[in-house]
Design a protein around this motif. Sequence first.
Motif, short mmCIF file in Angstrom:
data_model
loop_
_atom_site.label_atom_id
_atom_site.label_comp_id
_atom_site.label_asym_id
_atom_site.label_seq_id
_atom_site.Cartn_x
_atom_site.Cartn_y
_atom_site.Cartn_z
N TYR A 189 -5.44 -29.91 -11.85
CA TYR A 189 -6.25 -30.60 -10.83
C TYR A 189 -5.34 -31.30 -9.83
CZ TYR A 189 -9.78 -33.58 -8.70
OH TYR A 189 -10.60 -34.20 -7.80
N ILE A 190 -4.33 -31.99 -10.35
CA ILE A 190 -3.41 -32.73 -9.47
C ILE A 190 -2.68 -31.79 -8.52
CG2 ILE A 190 -1.30 -34.12 -9.45
CD1 ILE A 190 -2.35 -35.38 -12.12
N MET A 198 -4.44 -28.97 -1.50
CA MET A 198 -5.55 -29.13 -0.56
C MET A 198 -5.26 -30.25 0.45
SD MET A 198 -8.72 -28.50 -3.16
CE MET A 198 -10.00 -28.82 -2.00
N VAL A 199 -4.59 -31.32 0.00
CA VAL A 199 -4.24 -32.40 0.92
C VAL A 199 -3.25 -31.89 1.96
CG1 VAL A 199 -2.97 -34.59 1.08
CG2 VAL A 199 -4.77 -34.30 -0.65
N GLU A 200 -2.28 -31.07 1.53
CA GLU A 200 -1.33 -30.49 2.48
C GLU A 200 -2.03 -29.55 3.46
OE1 GLU A 200 1.85 -28.63 0.35
OE2 GLU A 200 2.47 -30.51 -0.60
N LYS A 201 -2.98 -28.79 2.96
CA LYS A 201 -3.69 -27.80 3.79
C LYS A 201 -4.66 -28.46 4.77
CE LYS A 201 -6.50 -23.62 3.29
NZ LYS A 201 -7.12 -22.70 2.33
N ASP A 223 -6.48 -39.84 -11.19
CA ASP A 223 -7.44 -40.67 -10.46
C ASP A 223 -7.08 -40.74 -8.97
OD1 ASP A 223 -8.80 -41.15 -12.83
OD2 ASP A 223 -7.79 -43.06 -13.20
N GLY A 224 -5.79 -40.83 -8.67
CA GLY A 224 -5.34 -40.86 -7.29
C GLY A 224 -5.65 -39.55 -6.57
N ALA A 225 -5.45 -38.43 -7.27
CA ALA A 225 -5.75 -37.13 -6.67
C ALA A 225 -7.25 -36.98 -6.41
CB ALA A 225 -5.25 -36.00 -7.59
N ALA A 226 -8.07 -37.49 -7.32
CA ALA A 226 -9.52 -37.42 -7.13
C ALA A 226 -9.94 -38.23 -5.91
CB ALA A 226 -10.23 -37.93 -8.39
N GLU A 227 -9.31 -39.37 -5.70
CA GLU A 227 -9.62 -40.18 -4.52
C GLU A 227 -9.15 -39.49 -3.24
OE1 GLU A 227 -11.46 -42.98 -4.26
OE2 GLU A 227 -11.89 -42.59 -6.38
N ASP A 228 -7.98 -38.85 -3.29
CA ASP A 228 -7.45 -38.16 -2.11
C ASP A 228 -8.36 -37.01 -1.69
OD1 ASP A 228 -5.33 -39.88 -2.06
OD2 ASP A 228 -3.89 -38.48 -2.96
N VAL A 229 -8.91 -36.30 -2.66
CA VAL A 229 -9.79 -35.15 -2.34
C VAL A 229 -11.04 -35.63 -1.61
CG1 VAL A 229 -11.27 -33.40 -3.39
CG2 VAL A 229 -8.92 -33.66 -4.17
#
Length: 166
Positions: free
Chosen positions: A153-154, A160-163, A86-92
């Motif tokens: 997904y995570i 993607m967050v790093e990029k 859920d946290g990764a989905a919010e970060d994206v």
Amino acid sequence: MPGWSRAVLTGTVGASPRVLPRRGFAVAGELRSLVPSPTPSVEHGPRHHARATGANRQKRCIPAGEGARLFPGHPCSIMTLQADFDGAAEDVKKLKTRPTDEELKELYGFYKQATVGDVNIECPGMLDLKGKAKWEAWNLKKGLSKEDAMNAYISKAKAMVEKYGI
């Protein structure tokens, strides 16, 4: 059958009554007839009743220490995996720039596989290009388990967050 007690042998074997492991049936005499037991499960005492509640099971979930890992089907590992997912989905959703279409399709496929499972709808028609691309991305992930899809997904979301940054 909710609210029924564990089965109790109403007859005796020797001089004492027996408690059978089957749930929801009282057995009369020498296992001749199975009858629903009308007594509530509280009758067995607080130890048995407390063990059945989900809140107590969650209290026993202690975060793993440094380097310790829970086995994949453990309730605590699933809860932390879901929270990470859920946290990764919010970060994206908060990325500074929009990722490429290929990255988004791959992420979409992992997300749908993790939340819904294998493709359960028909392929959209030729004129719905966006819907068809999303369906194909999801269909490529067919057969992947929910946990594996969440982990993929995570890791993809972290990359993607790093990029792209948040």
